[in-house]
Structures are given as structure tokens and as C-alpha cells.
Design an enzyme around this catalytic site. Structure first.
Site, PDB file in Angstrom:
ATOM      1  N   LYS A  78       0.855  -1.200   0.000  1.00  0.00           N
ATOM      2  CA  LYS A  78       0.000   0.000   0.000  1.00  0.00           C
ATOM      3  C   LYS A  78       0.882   1.239   0.000  1.00  0.00           C
ATOM      4  CE  LYS A  78      -3.966   1.903   2.582  1.00  0.00           C
ATOM      5  NZ  LYS A  78      -4.819   1.711   3.791  1.00  0.00           N
ATOM      6  N   SER A 153      -9.655   1.604   2.890  1.00  0.00           N
ATOM      7  CA  SER A 153      -8.833   2.351   1.961  1.00  0.00           C
ATOM      8  C   SER A 153      -7.787   1.504   1.242  1.00  0.00           C
ATOM      9  CB  SER A 153      -8.124   3.496   2.713  1.00  0.00           C
ATOM     10  OG  SER A 153      -7.230   2.974   3.678  1.00  0.00           O
ATOM     11  N   SER A 177      -9.782  -0.400   7.169  1.00  0.00           N
ATOM     12  CA  SER A 177      -9.214  -0.234   5.830  1.00  0.00           C
ATOM     13  C   SER A 177      -8.514  -1.461   5.258  1.00  0.00           C
ATOM     14  CB  SER A 177      -8.236   0.943   5.815  1.00  0.00           C
ATOM     15  OG  SER A 177      -8.953   2.156   5.735  1.00  0.00           O
TER      16      SER A 177
END
Lengths: 492, 105
Positions: A78, A153, A177
Site C-alpha cells: 500500500k 482504503s 481499511s
């Protein structure tokens, strides 16, 4: 190399020199360029460096006798986790050219274990979002239906695992997330206990809530990555000095069978209320039945302050975010607005130009929550309710070992459906925020599909540092079902 | 000053924007006033919760919060720390002036 290989299979094959890390890497990069691009899952690819690293791992495997636990395993990271190579954008325009001056601890540990980082994945700006629609680099499409959101996310990380680009990825979880995109994309995703994994090098959103964790197609691969990244790190003051078990080893059939004999699962009544979508409810009921058939005792428990968790979370998280994001001032790093006449204008012009709408909304809310005259009424109050929420969990765990709940009230919603209504968007997190507030480990695993062919996620929540129990319970379910083996494009 | 209602007026939003170092247009000020008001209204239930007998938790209970040993170590090099600066000169971050000269200077 087959896209369906697990991380464990790749590491074994590379260590035994049945396949080279370079061959594995080439395959992953090819898939990244096709399936990853289809979903807009990557912000950057590390093609050249990945191939160099893969050759280094191959050389090490040839010269060393000790096997590398993750030899040649391709992984996606990420893009709010700092890497010394390439850019680390956090999904924001303000960091579009930011090159981190150090590696996050998790990056150092993974590379020592032999992984090959192939790219950095898309996310909601500064990890603030539930749909991955708040990224400055475009939204991530759901691999099962491109008209639906990937969840946020960590949407890019979930999408690249779901499509088989890589077997494993890293995400971060503040209020859900990792778990929410894992549920929406049909993969496993673990939020570890607060302090289990070092946050050093994770770009801060809300420091009392942020945790890095793995996403993978199988629970065994989640365990493998967790063993590599967990453990005390003096560079993160909130990192816990707790022993790290060999999580993958605890998932062998004997250990799992032993666990099942004494396991007691609690169903929190407040999570099975009227907001729960009927298809999600049916899938969870079927999962509960599977656990009964496996001989697990099921009991109902109560978490009475659940209905306050969403408000508590958004008040605390935005308060912390407003402080953490003050550093994007156009001075030390990141983008800077042109033409400012003086210093205050430089700060304001930079932040106004380069931060996105949702980030600004949260900064404004957090600034309000911490402002004179409102601090006690909102922030202090929320910290009090956080204490009650944690007490709820402690009481529940007096009567069971883990909790079973939906990850989200619905499956993936359509792109744009909640984009204009922040409250509706925040509601996506209603079942994930409480475990975050209490600092508990929680995993989402696939447990079904809707009529429309979208994955449904089941959440298991455990006591602090009881990741072993969570993973064993998840593995037992996984072995008894086939949901985790389904991939986008399969017929159900 | 805190009042009973969960309403935020445009003047309060203007003040918050100044604190947050954001420049908002009049339209944006009005949108934020309405938007923040709606969020706080949805969150007002927590004001009724009795928290008098619980220790507030800014961090999860039981979290580590250890200082490191007081030993000197090598931080980032000067060059590396400056490498992302939008404007640097002679080993320093360069910014526009902070104070304006008064008319008499």
C-alpha cells in the site's frame, strides 16, 4: 508460474530451486500490467528494481544453506508505507513526487525474508475512505464487477490479491481499511493487535488506531506474512514487546483440531441488527452452521456500546488526523504552491491546492473537535466512550474466545453511490471501527457470494495478541469451505 | 463557546479554516457549515452516554508506550533530510518571509 500459487508454495519452490524468483517476478509483473491496470490498482510499479532483487534472491538461494522464509514471494505494498526506492504518495497530490528517506520497518523485515516488492498500490488519500474513491490517482474498480467499489482504503492491495497478480499484499487498517476491501474483493485481510506490527514508516492518519497488516488469498499466507512483519521495534514507541509465534506453524491440522475442541465463538447481538443486508445475514448464518458442525460452541454475547462506535471513531480519528496532517505545509517535503508572498500564505495555499476534498473535510471536523470550547464535549467524551467500548469487549471475552460478526452490512456498493454523502460512506465502517478503537486483532475472510456474484466477508475478532486463535479459527472455516478459492471470472 | 445545538455557522467555519491553514471560498464555507453540522447531528447520541466512571482512552488500554534508551544514535543525514524540500539553500529549507516589514523600517 501459475497465478494461483500461494506465497508458501512459491517460497518452497524457490528455496528448492524448482523455479527461480526471477521467473515468479516476471509472471507477477506481467499480470500487474494487465489485471492490475484493469482495476487501476497500482500507483507505481517497481519493474526494474523487482527484477534486480529477484536475481539477488536467486543468488542467495544458490549460495546459502538456510532457506529464506519468503524466498521470491512477489508482494504489493500500500502506497502509504515508506519505501526508500520509488515514490510513496499516500494517494495524495501533496506527496506525488515524495521519495521516502528510509524504509518502513515492515519493508526491511519482508525484504530480509526474501520477498520481491513489485509495486505500490492505490488507496484513499491518506487512507481516509471506505471505497477507494478518494484517491488522487483515481478509484480502484472491484475485480468482481468493475461498476462497484473495491472498498477502502486498502482497495488496491485487495484488488491485486483478488485478481491473482500477487498472492499477498500489505495494507493498513485504521477503522477497517484492511478488512472492508478484503470483504468486498473476496480475500482474507488481518488487522493485527495495536502494537503487534511496527508503524515506523507508515504515513500517519490516526496514530492511536493505525496498524499495518497482510491481505492474502489464504489464511496460511496471512500467517506467513504476519510472522515476518510482527515484533517489537524500538523505532515505534507503541510497538509491543511480545513474543511472535510462528503463526504458519500453528495452522497445521493437529494444532487447528486441538483448538476447535475448546473454541467458543460469541455472536455479538448488536452486529446482527436491522441494518444487516439479508444476503449477508444468510451467508453468516451458514458460516455459523459450519462452525457448529466442526464442533465449536456458539454463544450470544452483548456489546452494548456498539451503536456509539461509529461516532466515537470518527471524532477521535479526525482529531488525530487534523494534528498529523499539519505537517503538509509546503516547507520540508511534498508539493508547494507557487507565488505565496509570505509564510502563512505558503502553508494555506499549499494545503488548499494539494489536499483532496475528503481529507479537508476530516481536517475541518478534527480541528473543530479539538478546538477551544468543544474539546471536552467531543474529543474527551469520545475517549470516554472508547473506554466503555473496550470494557464491552473485555466482558464478552469472559464468555467466549473470539467474536464472529459481519465485516460490513452490505457487499460492495456501486461506484459513486455513496460518494456525495459522507455519513452514508462512514456507515460502511459500522462493523469494523469498534475493534479498532479497542486495539483488537480482527480478520475478514470470504464466506459467500450475493446473487449478483459479489463476495461477502465474515469478521472474526480476538483478544489482544491472540492472532493465533483468530487464524486457527479462520483456517478451520477455510478448510471446510471453498469460498477462498473462488476468483473473479469463476462461475459460482 | 459551546452551545446546546449541533449547528456550526459560517463564522465558526471561517475560524476553523484559519486554524487548519485552509483557504475556503464563501461557497465552500457554507458547504462545510452544513456538512459538519449534519455529521455532528448524527453523532449527538454519544453526548448522552455516561462516561463518569470510566478512564478516557486516548490509546487502546494496555498499549505499550516505551521511551527508548537514552543513547546517541545517527539520525538521517542532513542531505537526506533535505532531499525532499521543495526549496533549499546552503543546507536550509528556504521559505518566504514570516514577518512583514512595517512601514517605518
Amino acid at each position: 508460474m501459475d497465478a494461483a500459487w500461494s506465497a508458501a508454495e512459491i517460497a518452497t519452490a524457490v528455496n528448492e530451486r524448482r523455479v527461480s524468483a526471477e521467473q515468479v517476478c516476471v509472471g507477477a509483473l506481467e499480470r500487474a500490467g494487465v489485471r492490475g491496470a484493469d482495476c487501476n490498482a497500482f500507483i507505481s510499479l517497481m519493474t526494474d528494481r523487482a527484477l534486480i532483487r529477484a536475481r539477488e534472491v536467486d543468488a542467495k538461494v544458490r549460495s546459502d544453506v538456510t532457506p529464506l522464509p519468503l524466498a521470491g514471494v512477489p508482494i504489493a505494498i500500500k502506497d502509504n508505507i515508506a519505501t526508500l526506492f520509488g515514490t510513496t504518495t499516500a494517494g495524495s497530490r501533496v506527496l506525488s513526487v515524495y521519495r521516502a528517506p528510509y524504509d518502513a520497518t515492515v519493508i526491511e523485515r519482508l525484504e530480509q525474508a526474501g520477498v520481491i516488492i513489485i509495486g505500490k498500490t492505490n488507496l484513499d488519500e491518506f487512507a481516509m475512505g471506505s471505497s477507494n474513491e478518494h484517491s488522487a490517482y483515481g478509484s480502484v474498480a472491484n475485480p468482481w464487477n468493475p461498476d462497484c467499489v473495491s472498498g477502502g482504503s486498502s482497495g488496491g492491495s485487495a484488488a491485486v490479491v483478488a485478481t491473482g497478480v500477487v498472492p499477498v499484499a500489505l495494507g493498513s487498517d485504521t477503522g477497517g481499511s484492511i478488512r472492508l476491501p478484503a470483504a468486498f474483493c473476496g480475500v482474507a485481510g488481518l488487522r493485527p493487535t495495536y502494537g503487534r506490527v511496527s508503524r515506523y514508516g507508515l504515513i500517519a492518519f490516526a496514530s492511536s488506531l493505525d496498524q499495518i497488516g497482510p491481505l492474502a488469498r489464504s489464511v496460511c499466507d496471512v500467517a506467513l506474512i504476519l510472522s515476518a512483519i510482527a515484533g517489537h521495534d524500538p523505532r515505534d514507541a507503541t510497538s509491543a514487546d511480545e513474543v511472535v509465534p510462528d503463526y504458519a506453524e500453528t495452522l497445521n491440522d493437529d494444532h487447528v483440531a486441538t483448538r476447535l475442541r475448546t473454541l467458543k465463538i460469541g455472536l455479538p447481538a448488536e452486529y446482527f441488527n436491522e441494518v444487516l443486508d439479508q444476503e449477508v445475514r444468510s451467508a453468516l448464518n451458514a458460516a455459523i452452521e459450519i462452525y457448529r458442525e466442526l464442533g465449536v460452541e456458539i454463544t450470544t454475547v452483548s456489546l452494548p456500546h456498539t451503536k456509539y462506535a461509529l461516532a466515537t471513531y470518527y471524532l477521535i480519528a479526525t482529531a488525530e488526523a487534523s494534528a498529523n496532517l499539519a505537517r503538509y505545509d509546503g516547507v520540508h517535503f511534498g508539493s508547494r504552491a507557487d507565488g505565496a508572498r509570505d509564510f502563512p500564505e505558503l502553508n494555506a495555499a499549499t494545503r488548499t491546492e494539494f489536499l483532496g476534498a475528503e481529507v479537508k473535510r476530516r481536517i475541518m471536523l478534527g480541528t473543530f473537535v479539538l478546538s477551544a470550547g468543544y474539546h471536552e464535549r467531543y474529543y474527551d467524551k469520545a475517549c470516554g466512550v472508547r473506554g466503555l467500548i473496550q470494557n464491552d469487549f473485555s466482558s464478552a471475552f469472559a464468555n467466549c474466545d473470539i467474536l464472529l460478526a459481519p465485516t460490513s452490512p452490505t457487499s460492495a456498493f456501486r461506484l459513486g453511490e455513496r460518494a456525495d454523502d459522507p455519513l452514508q460512506m462512514y456507515g460502511s465502517d459500522v462493523h469494523t471501527v469498534a475493534a479498532s478503537l479497542a486495539g483488537l486483532p480482527a480478520i475478514s475472510i470470504p464466506c459467500g457470494q450475493t446473487q449478483a456474484g459479489l463476495p461477502i466477508g465474515m469478521q472474526l475478532i480476538g483478544r489482544p495478541f491472540a492472532e493465533t486463535v483468530l487464524l486457527q479459527a479462520a483456517r478451520a472455516y477455510e478448510r471446510a469451505t471453498r469460498w477462498y478459492q473462488m476468483q473473479p471470472g469463476d462461475q459460482s | 463557546m459551546a452551545d446546546g445545538a449541533n449547528t456550526i455557522d459560517v463564522e465558526r467555519v471561517r475560524h476553523l479554516a484559519r486554524l487548519a491553514r485552509l483557504k475556503l471560498t464563501d461557497d465552500e464555507l457554507r458547504q462545510h457549515a452544513a456538512g459538519l453540522g449534519a455529521i455532528l447531528e448524527a453523532f449527538r447520541d454519544i453526548e448522552q452516554v455516561d462516561t463518569s466512571n470510566v478512564t478516557p482512552l486516548p490509546l487502546p488500554r494496555g498499549s505499550a508506550s516505551a521511551g527508548r534508551e537514552d543513547v546517541a544514535h545517527t539520525p538521517l543525514s542532513h542531505a537526506r533530510a533535505l532531499a525532499n524540500g521543495p526549496d533549499t539553500r546552503d543546507g536550509l529549507f528556504l521559505v518566504p518571509r514570516i514577518f512583514q516589514r512595517s512601514q517605518n523600517d
